[in-house]
Motif scaffolding. Structure first.
Motif, PDB file in Angstrom:
ATOM      1  N   ASN A  83      -1.270   0.263  -9.620  1.00 46.96           N
ATOM      2  CA  ASN A  83      -1.746  -0.904 -10.356  1.00 46.96           C
ATOM      3  C   ASN A  83      -3.002  -1.436  -9.682  1.00 46.96           C
ATOM      4  O   ASN A  83      -3.389  -0.982  -8.617  1.00 46.96           O
ATOM      5  CB  ASN A  83      -0.655  -1.981 -10.469  1.00 46.96           C
ATOM      6  CG  ASN A  83      -0.189  -2.514  -9.119  1.00 46.96           C
ATOM      7  OD1 ASN A  83      -0.849  -2.375  -8.097  1.00 46.96           O
ATOM      8  ND2 ASN A  83       0.977  -3.135  -9.110  1.00 46.96           N
ATOM      9  N   ARG A  84      -3.621  -2.360 -10.334  1.00 51.38           N
ATOM     10  CA  ARG A  84      -4.851  -2.962  -9.826  1.00 51.38           C
ATOM     11  C   ARG A  84      -4.506  -4.168  -8.967  1.00 51.38           C
ATOM     12  O   ARG A  84      -3.724  -5.026  -9.398  1.00 51.38           O
ATOM     13  CB  ARG A  84      -5.698  -3.388 -11.023  1.00 51.38           C
ATOM     14  CG  ARG A  84      -7.102  -3.715 -10.676  1.00 51.38           C
ATOM     15  CD  ARG A  84      -7.863  -3.986 -11.945  1.00 51.38           C
ATOM     16  NE  ARG A  84      -8.710  -5.131 -11.657  1.00 51.38           N
ATOM     17  CZ  ARG A  84      -9.422  -5.752 -12.531  1.00 51.38           C
ATOM     18  NH1 ARG A  84      -9.394  -5.386 -13.784  1.00 51.38           N
ATOM     19  NH2 ARG A  84     -10.173  -6.753 -12.184  1.00 51.38           N
ATOM     20  N   PRO A  85      -5.054  -4.262  -7.754  1.00 50.21           N
ATOM     21  CA  PRO A  85      -4.735  -5.407  -6.902  1.00 50.21           C
ATOM     22  C   PRO A  85      -5.036  -6.738  -7.599  1.00 50.21           C
ATOM     23  O   PRO A  85      -6.072  -6.904  -8.229  1.00 50.21           O
ATOM     24  CB  PRO A  85      -5.651  -5.220  -5.689  1.00 50.21           C
ATOM     25  CG  PRO A  85      -5.929  -3.753  -5.651  1.00 50.21           C
ATOM     26  CD  PRO A  85      -5.968  -3.320  -7.092  1.00 50.21           C
ATOM     27  N   ALA A  86      -4.116  -7.664  -7.454  1.00 49.60           N
ATOM     28  CA  ALA A  86      -4.287  -8.988  -8.062  1.00 49.60           C
ATOM     29  C   ALA A  86      -5.486  -9.720  -7.479  1.00 49.60           C
ATOM     30  O   ALA A  86      -6.020 -10.639  -8.100  1.00 49.60           O
ATOM     31  CB  ALA A  86      -3.014  -9.814  -7.878  1.00 49.60           C
ATOM     32  N   THR A  87      -5.938  -9.291  -6.307  1.00 48.09           N
ATOM     33  CA  THR A  87      -7.106  -9.906  -5.665  1.00 48.09           C
ATOM     34  C   THR A  87      -8.326  -9.878  -6.568  1.00 48.09           C
ATOM     35  O   THR A  87      -9.156 -10.783  -6.530  1.00 48.09           O
ATOM     36  CB  THR A  87      -7.440  -9.151  -4.351  1.00 48.09           C
ATOM     37  OG1 THR A  87      -6.305  -9.226  -3.509  1.00 48.09           O
ATOM     38  CG2 THR A  87      -8.628  -9.746  -3.651  1.00 48.09           C
ATOM     39  N   PHE A  88      -8.447  -8.842  -7.390  1.00 47.44           N
ATOM     40  CA  PHE A  88      -9.609  -8.702  -8.253  1.00 47.44           C
ATOM     41  C   PHE A  88      -9.698  -9.816  -9.288  1.00 47.44           C
ATOM     42  O   PHE A  88     -10.773 -10.150  -9.759  1.00 47.44           O
ATOM     43  CB  PHE A  88      -9.603  -7.349  -8.961  1.00 47.44           C
ATOM     44  CG  PHE A  88      -9.744  -6.173  -8.023  1.00 47.44           C
ATOM     45  CD1 PHE A  88     -10.324  -6.297  -6.768  1.00 47.44           C
ATOM     46  CD2 PHE A  88      -9.285  -4.930  -8.400  1.00 47.44           C
ATOM     47  CE1 PHE A  88     -10.458  -5.224  -5.919  1.00 47.44           C
ATOM     48  CE2 PHE A  88      -9.415  -3.832  -7.563  1.00 47.44           C
ATOM     49  CZ  PHE A  88      -9.994  -3.980  -6.316  1.00 47.44           C
ATOM     50  N   PHE A 110      -5.147 -17.089  -4.881  1.00 48.95           N
ATOM     51  CA  PHE A 110      -3.693 -17.010  -4.985  1.00 48.95           C
ATOM     52  C   PHE A 110      -3.174 -15.739  -4.314  1.00 48.95           C
ATOM     53  O   PHE A 110      -2.133 -15.752  -3.661  1.00 48.95           O
ATOM     54  CB  PHE A 110      -3.248 -17.038  -6.450  1.00 48.95           C
ATOM     55  CG  PHE A 110      -3.207 -18.410  -7.064  1.00 48.95           C
ATOM     56  CD1 PHE A 110      -3.281 -19.568  -6.312  1.00 48.95           C
ATOM     57  CD2 PHE A 110      -3.086 -18.540  -8.440  1.00 48.95           C
ATOM     58  CE1 PHE A 110      -3.226 -20.828  -6.893  1.00 48.95           C
ATOM     59  CE2 PHE A 110      -3.036 -19.793  -9.043  1.00 48.95           C
ATOM     60  CZ  PHE A 110      -3.101 -20.940  -8.265  1.00 48.95           C
ATOM     61  N   SER A 111      -3.880 -14.631  -4.468  1.00 53.42           N
ATOM     62  CA  SER A 111      -3.455 -13.371  -3.853  1.00 53.42           C
ATOM     63  C   SER A 111      -3.500 -13.454  -2.336  1.00 53.42           C
ATOM     64  O   SER A 111      -2.609 -12.942  -1.648  1.00 53.42           O
ATOM     65  CB  SER A 111      -4.330 -12.215  -4.330  1.00 53.42           C
ATOM     66  OG  SER A 111      -4.093 -11.963  -5.681  1.00 53.42           O
ATOM     67  N   PHE A 112      -4.541 -14.064  -1.810  1.00 48.16           N
ATOM     68  CA  PHE A 112      -4.658 -14.234  -0.366  1.00 48.16           C
ATOM     69  C   PHE A 112      -3.476 -15.050   0.164  1.00 48.16           C
ATOM     70  O   PHE A 112      -2.831 -14.668   1.143  1.00 48.16           O
ATOM     71  CB  PHE A 112      -5.989 -14.926  -0.032  1.00 48.16           C
ATOM     72  CG  PHE A 112      -6.199 -15.158   1.432  1.00 48.16           C
ATOM     73  CD1 PHE A 112      -6.600 -14.118   2.258  1.00 48.16           C
ATOM     74  CD2 PHE A 112      -6.011 -16.419   1.976  1.00 48.16           C
ATOM     75  CE1 PHE A 112      -6.793 -14.338   3.620  1.00 48.16           C
ATOM     76  CE2 PHE A 112      -6.203 -16.646   3.334  1.00 48.16           C
ATOM     77  CZ  PHE A 112      -6.599 -15.602   4.154  1.00 48.16           C
ATOM     78  N   LEU A 113      -3.178 -16.162  -0.502  1.00 46.28           N
ATOM     79  CA  LEU A 113      -2.049 -16.996  -0.090  1.00 46.28           C
ATOM     80  C   LEU A 113      -0.725 -16.261  -0.241  1.00 46.28           C
ATOM     81  O   LEU A 113       0.151 -16.334   0.630  1.00 46.28           O
ATOM     82  CB  LEU A 113      -2.022 -18.287  -0.903  1.00 46.28           C
ATOM     83  CG  LEU A 113      -3.203 -19.235  -0.726  1.00 46.28           C
ATOM     84  CD1 LEU A 113      -3.080 -20.410  -1.688  1.00 46.28           C
ATOM     85  CD2 LEU A 113      -3.308 -19.710   0.712  1.00 46.28           C
ATOM     86  N   ALA A 114      -0.583 -15.538  -1.341  1.00 51.64           N
ATOM     87  CA  ALA A 114       0.664 -14.820  -1.612  1.00 51.64           C
ATOM     88  C   ALA A 114       0.896 -13.713  -0.595  1.00 51.64           C
ATOM     89  O   ALA A 114       2.044 -13.443  -0.212  1.00 51.64           O
ATOM     90  CB  ALA A 114       0.649 -14.261  -3.029  1.00 51.64           C
TER      91      ALA A 114
END
Length: 103
Positions: free
Chosen positions: A74-79, A84-88
């Motif tokens: 899958n594609r990283p949510a960071t993109f 939110f991805s950094f915090l998660a």
């Protein structure tokens, strides 16, 4: 094609984030990358070697993205959800460290 989900709060986002990290190897790569990043950041501050901070981010994301591309497929949510991805990632790291999430 459906409209991409939009998250207004971190608490709305975090279940989605966990759903993007179901493969055990991917979680292990995230945990290792975040752990190494933490060590590099502490070393950067302690020794005033600031390029280590940049290296921390590079290697942390490199390991995490390997997990997405090669194991999760899958594609990283960071993109799409960078903050939110950094915090998660840090919350997931803590939950792995404390045994709430299994490796």
């Amino acid at each position: 094609m459906s409209k991409p989900q939009s998250y207004r709060t971190f608490n709305e986002f975090y279940p989605f984030y966990l759903g993007e990290h179901t493969h055990r190897v991917s979680r292990r790569l995230h945990f290792a990358g975040t752990s190494i990043a933490l060590v590099l950041l502490v070393a950067a501050v302690a020794a005033s070697i600031w390029w280590l901070a940049g290296l921390a981010f590079l290697q942390g994301y490199a390991l995490a993205w390997c997990g997405h591309f090669f194991f999760e497929h899958n594609r990283p949510a960071t993109f799409r959800y960078a903050w939110f991805s950094f915090l998660a990632d840090w919350r997931m790291w803590w939950e792995i460290l404390t045994g709430k999430i299994r490796l």
